[in-house]
Design a protein around this motif. Structure first.
Motif, short mmCIF file in Angstrom:
data_model
loop_
_atom_site.label_atom_id
_atom_site.label_comp_id
_atom_site.label_asym_id
_atom_site.label_seq_id
_atom_site.Cartn_x
_atom_site.Cartn_y
_atom_site.Cartn_z
N LEU A 84 -69.11 -11.46 6.93
CA LEU A 84 -68.14 -10.36 7.02
C LEU A 84 -68.85 -9.10 7.52
CD1 LEU A 84 -65.86 -10.77 3.87
CD2 LEU A 84 -65.17 -10.96 6.24
N GLN A 85 -70.04 -8.93 7.00
CA GLN A 85 -70.83 -7.76 7.42
C GLN A 85 -71.16 -7.89 8.90
OE1 GLN A 85 -71.49 -5.10 5.46
NE2 GLN A 85 -72.34 -4.10 7.30
N GLU A 86 -71.56 -9.11 9.30
CA GLU A 86 -71.89 -9.33 10.71
C GLU A 86 -70.66 -9.12 11.58
OE1 GLU A 86 -73.99 -12.90 11.81
OE2 GLU A 86 -75.27 -12.71 10.04
N ALA B 126 -70.14 -6.57 14.30
CA ALA B 126 -69.77 -7.01 15.64
C ALA B 126 -68.55 -6.23 16.13
CB ALA B 126 -69.50 -8.51 15.67
N LYS B 127 -67.55 -6.01 15.18
CA LYS B 127 -66.36 -5.24 15.55
C LYS B 127 -66.75 -3.80 15.91
CE LYS B 127 -62.60 -7.60 13.24
NZ LYS B 127 -61.56 -7.54 12.24
N LYS B 128 -67.67 -3.25 15.11
CA LYS B 128 -68.13 -1.88 15.41
C LYS B 128 -68.80 -1.84 16.78
CE LYS B 128 -68.82 0.08 10.84
NZ LYS B 128 -69.80 0.50 9.84
N ARG B 129 -69.66 -2.87 17.00
CA ARG B 129 -70.34 -2.93 18.29
C ARG B 129 -69.32 -3.11 19.41
NH1 ARG B 129 -74.27 -5.93 15.56
NH2 ARG B 129 -73.47 -7.88 16.42
N GLU B 130 -68.28 -3.97 19.13
CA GLU B 130 -67.22 -4.19 20.13
C GLU B 130 -66.48 -2.89 20.40
OE1 GLU B 130 -63.11 -6.68 20.87
OE2 GLU B 130 -64.17 -6.95 18.99
N GLU B 131 -66.16 -2.13 19.33
CA GLU B 131 -65.48 -0.85 19.49
C GLU B 131 -66.37 0.13 20.28
OE1 GLU B 131 -64.29 0.76 15.71
OE2 GLU B 131 -62.95 -0.94 15.31
N GLU B 132 -67.65 0.15 19.92
CA GLU B 132 -68.59 1.01 20.62
C GLU B 132 -68.69 0.59 22.08
OE1 GLU B 132 -72.29 0.90 18.49
OE2 GLU B 132 -71.49 2.04 16.80
#
Length: 166
Positions: free
Chosen positions: A14-16, A20-26
């Motif tokens: 979940l953390q990954e 990953a979602k944060k990285r995707e948003e970024e």
């Protein structure tokens, strides 16, 4: 323990996933920024191309005008050359006429001297004619007197001859 491990693994996943979602948003934001920059760059490029095209048109027009001006300048140079030649001919004609004028002045002076000489000779002849006319008058008067004397002597001679005949 398996559950905990599974929970830990799930938490880790979940953390990954969150990471990953944060990285995707970024990355999505970065893609939006890059896309925005690309679109701005494309717009600037199109604007620059329009400016270059306009400058190229202006340059072509300026080249045409320059060609026309050079042609006009060539014509003007030819006109100036023709005018210079005409001026030089006029100067030569003027100098020639000035020389002829000087010659004519000399000739006029010579003719004036001739006229003065002729006038002087005329005046001398007029004086001689006047003197001769007076002499002629004197001679005619003297001839008349002699004629009268001859007539008188003739008439006296005729009278004496008549007296003698008688």
């Amino acid at each position: 323990g398996l559950r905990e491990r599974m929970d830990g693994h799930e938490t880790s996943l979940l953390q990954e996933l969150n990471d990953a979602k944060k990285r995707e948003e970024e990355m999505s934001k970065m893609v939006d920024i890059v896309t925005d920059h690309r679109d701005k760059g494309r717009a600037e490029l199109e604007q620059s191309c329009g400016t270059i095209e306009s400058l190229s048109r202006n340059n072509r027009n300026a080249q045409i005008q320059l060609g026309n001006l050079e042609e006009e300048a060539q014509k003007r140079r030819a006109e100036i050359d023709a005018l210079k030649k005409a001026r030089d001919r006029l100067i030569a004609d003027t100098e020639s006429l000035a020389g002829e004028n000087g010659d004519l002045k000399v000739e006029v002076r010579e003719r004036q001297l001739e006229i003065d000489t002729i006038n002087k000779a005329r005046d001398e002849l007029a004086a001689k004619i006047s003197s001769l006319t007076r002499e002629k008058g004197d001679i005619q008067a003297e001839a008349k007197e002699r004629e009268q004397e001859v007539d008188l002597v003739r008439s006296q001679s005729e009278e004496e001859a008549e007296v003698m005949e008688e």
